[in-house]
Design an enzyme around this catalytic site. Structure first.
Site, PDB file in Angstrom:
ATOM      1  N   ASP A 336      -8.396  10.240  24.763  1.00 60.65           N
ATOM      2  CA  ASP A 336      -7.113   9.572  24.587  1.00 60.65           C
ATOM      3  C   ASP A 336      -5.982  10.493  25.005  1.00 60.65           C
ATOM      4  O   ASP A 336      -4.913  10.496  24.411  1.00 60.65           O
ATOM      5  CB  ASP A 336      -6.936   9.109  23.137  1.00 60.65           C
ATOM      6  N   TRP A 425       5.564  11.537  24.231  1.00 63.08           N
ATOM      7  CA  TRP A 425       6.552  10.878  25.090  1.00 63.08           C
ATOM      8  C   TRP A 425       7.936  11.495  24.974  1.00 63.08           C
ATOM      9  O   TRP A 425       8.790  11.239  25.825  1.00 63.08           O
ATOM     10  CB  TRP A 425       6.650   9.397  24.729  1.00 63.08           C
ATOM     11  N   MET A 679       2.960 -23.783  -9.286  1.00 63.71           N
ATOM     12  CA  MET A 679       2.085 -23.580  -8.133  1.00 63.71           C
ATOM     13  C   MET A 679       0.766 -24.305  -8.370  1.00 63.71           C
ATOM     14  O   MET A 679      -0.154 -23.785  -9.005  1.00 63.71           O
ATOM     15  CB  MET A 679       1.846 -22.086  -7.894  1.00 63.71           C
TER      16      MET A 679
END
Length: 713
Positions: A336, A425, A679
């Site tokens: 990688d 980067w 509910m």
């Protein structure tokens, strides 16, 4: 295999074409002269434009150096905060702003672009491309972007969902939009996080997604009309399909023999997810390519072949996209490693001769200097203290000499550098005053082992590494302990002529941000210490520092308006994991902010950091995308009236359920365990599998929105 220019006919051809290109240079310049922005970028250091920041790194050579020197080593202690904008997110904000004629253009998460008065911070307009929130998980590293581009009155946005969008720089109105990749299909797991570039009227954009299983490519569009001009694939596709009919066809003939097996089923990878550079005189665009898909060479290519053009610099003709030359840093890539890190163009004297070079410090820990006209290797040397991947680069062949045991087997072993990168980067810079390159370096070893044969399976929109994750746990624990102990981060000044370290600044952890060098002898960086720091470019001496409660990872920029110099930076932490970051307590940050500084600024202060969020953190999403989409449909059919469109608001917002509610979800939804609170149970319309799908959809929605909801609570 890399060959020298003297032995490789393709390299000789590249050099010949370069000489021929000089003949057409006048015509090219005449064409470019029709563009105001093209002329300004060619004269970026002129009095008119030295105070602008017109491209991602200011200039096409990506040096990220400013000739401004009003703020300098002698007066930087007078620096103060002029204005800021709270971006109201805890997510990483990685963009470098642009500044054009007094207007600062900035990009936040989900590609939202805002124009500001660069002097006062007044907002002029905001453009929201309405990127779907699901892209927070469909893109490998979240909904951030590294920047936008400018050309002749338009801004260009590479949206996370693959759209290339042109907007009017004065109004923010959309001019045109083109979809750069298909969003449907088994292998279409692309995204865009890198900044587009405009080179003489051509918008160049790449994409990411190699971890998820895609075939990398770069595409160029006409900046005025949005018409596609050329497309260059970085790895070959299925041989049975024949040529693509694209600019890369001749390059794919070169690359195809270096691949084996059925790699195309998994895409192959090689995505150009960040770095580009451009030489207008040579008319070359330089593409940095990424890792393989899947990561493990054994599964991707049967453990055979160099797999061009993974982890390479590829030079193509800017006009046609035609292949000119390449240099592959990592043949047989399976760690990688990516070579998408910043590339810098410099003219410098080496060995008594003036050389036009391109420089890069990719993930693998080596600093490379290449001839940018031919691709010839000039020099390469490791810039990390321990490199377990390769001992050196052979200058005759251009190939790395791998360390024993570097290739992955089923037995866990430790690699440094690792996928976490010796340099990622984060923008680096070059100062022509010092001749040094500056970058954020780090050492984070990681445990690698490939999966057993038959154990790898491709999963759409999930990382497809081919790694084994849990075998030999005792050995893994020992290796991870060693990795934790070796983790380090530092700001590095590197001499590319001598391939040697000039100085460094140590940090307690990896994760500090991109850098900017100026003629004022300043080196500016956001640090993992949650500060903005400024150092002397010659010595590394710290000249100024301010706590901002944020570890800024983006690249700073500088500009001038009405005779005053400003420094701007996005401060929003988000990036790769850091092993020891929370060793001394939780690493907390404030909301991300755009910060702007100038000399003698007073009266502006950042608000105190908010207390920790009280919203329950959602569980990790474990389901595949098909299950989430099934749950989305069922939620819309069954739950939306009470719980809101896209699970936002309603009677009860279900994105941030308490852990005990998650634990009892089916009991509540099917069994009616909360019927006394309104509910009712839905066992008459939903079965257990359908309820589970709705639950996974809600977990996905929670993960998509948690960071921003925490900021706004």
């Amino acid at each position: 295999m890399q060959l020298s220019a003297s032995t490789n006919p393709l390299r000789r051809r590249a050099g010949f074409v370069t000489l021929l290109s000089v003949v057409g240079l006048l015509a090219a310049c005449t064409l470019a002269g029709a563009s105001e922005t093209g002329e300004r970028l060619r004269n970026a250091d002129s009095e008119q434009d030295a105070g602008n920041w017109l491209s991602y790194s200011r200039t096409w050579d990506e040096q990220r150096y400013s000739p401004l020197d009003q703020i300098n080593a002698d007066n930087v202690d007078r620096l103060g905060l002029a204005w800021f904008d709270d971006l109201e997110t805890f997510r990483g904000v990685q963009a470098s702003p642009l500044v054009v004629d007094g207007v600062l253009y900035n990009e936040s998460i989900y590609n939202i672009v805002t124009a500001y008065d660069g002097k006062t911070g007044e907002k002029l307009w905001t453009y929201d491309p309405q990127v779907g929130k699901e892209w927070a998980r469909l893109a490998c590293c979240g909904p951030s972007s590294r920047g936008i581009a400018y050309w002749d009155g338009k801004l260009y946005i590479g949206a996370l969902d693959g759209r290339l969008i042109a907007v009017d720089a004065k109004t923010g109105a959309e001019v045109w939009s083109e979809q750069t990749f298909e969003t449907e299909g088994e292998l279409n797991a692309y995204s865009i996080t890198g900044a587009p570039r405009v080179y003489d009227g051509k918008v160049v954009i790449g994409n990411g997604g190699a971890d998820y299983g895609v075939r990398g490519f770069v595409v160029a569009y006409d900046a005025e009309s949005g018409e596609q001009l050329w497309k260059f694939y970085t790895v070959p596709g299925n041989p049975a399909d024949g040529p693509d009919g694209e600019a890369s066809d001749s390059a794919m003939e070169l690359a195809m023999p270096t691949w084996h097996g059925e790699w195309w089923k998994y895409g192959g990878g090689g995505t150009a997810w960040d770095s580009f550079a451009y030489d207008p005189e040579l008319n070359l665009v330089y593409i940095g390519t990424g890792n393989g898909s899947p990561h493990m060479w054994h599964f991707r290519s049967e453990g055979k072949g160099d797999n061009l053009f993974l982890c390479s610099i590829v030079a193509v003709d800017a006009t046609s996209g035609e292949y000119k030359w390449h240099y592959q840093m990592v043949p047989e890539e399976e760690w990688d490693y990516t070579c998408t890190q910043p590339m810098v163009l410099v003219d410098m004297e080496i060995g008594g001769a003036e050389r036009q070079v391109i420089m890069q410090a990719p993930k693998n820990g080596f600093f490379y200097v290449l001839d940018r006209a031919t691709g010839e290797l000039v020099s390469a040397k490791s810039y990390v203290s321990e490199n377990t991947w390769a001992s050196h680069v052979d200058m005759e062949t251009g190939r790395p000499v791998l360390m024993p045991g570097a290739h992955n087997t089923t037995t866990p072993h430790l690699m440094n550098p690792s996928w976490l990168a010796a340099h990622s980067w984060h923008p680096m810079s070059y100062s022509p005053k010092t001749g040094l390159v500056y970058l954020s370096a780090q050492e984070q070893p990681s445990v690698y082992a490939r999966a057993e044969d038959g154990a790898f399976s491709f999963v759409h929109h999930r990382s497809n590494s081919g790694q084994a994750r849990g075998n030999e746990p005792e050995l893994r624990a020992k290796l991870q302990q060693e990795a934790n102990a070796k983790e380090k981060g530092y700001l590095l000044a590197w001499d590319p002529k001598t391939q040697s370290e000039a100085w460094r600044v140590e940090y307690p952890h990896p994760g500090s941000g991109g850098v900017l060098a100026t003629a004022g002898n300043l080196l500016i960086q956001g640090t993992i210490n949650k500060t903005i720091a400024i150092y002397h470019t010659e010595t590394g001496e710290k000249l100024w520092e301010m706590n901002v409660d944020q570890a800024a990872v983006a690249g700073p920029v500088t500009y001038m308006i009405d005779g005053e110099q400003y420094i701007a930076i996005n401060a929003g932490w988000g990036g790769s994991p850091v092993y020891n970051l929370n060793k001394d307590g939780p690493f907390r940050t404030a909301t991300a902010k755009l910060l702007v500084f100038k000399l003698d600024a007073e009266g502006v202060a950042l608000p105190p950091m908010a207390p920790p969020s009280e919203l329950p953190r959602p569980p990790f999403l474990m389901a595949d995308e098909a299950t989430v989409n099934r749950g989305r449909q069922l939620f819309g059919d069954t739950c939306v009236r009470c719980h809101g469109e896209n699970a936002i608001g309603g009677v009860k917002d279900l994105r941030f359920m308490a852990p005990e509610v998650h634990a009892r979800f089916n009991e509540i939804v099917l069994g009616g365990a909360l019927a006394d609170k309104g509910m009712a149970g839905f066992a008459d319309v939903l079965d257990e599998e359908q309820a589970n799908a709705i639950h996974q959809f809600l977990i996905a929605r929670g993960n998509e929105d948690y960071a921003d909801a925490s900021a706004g609570q």
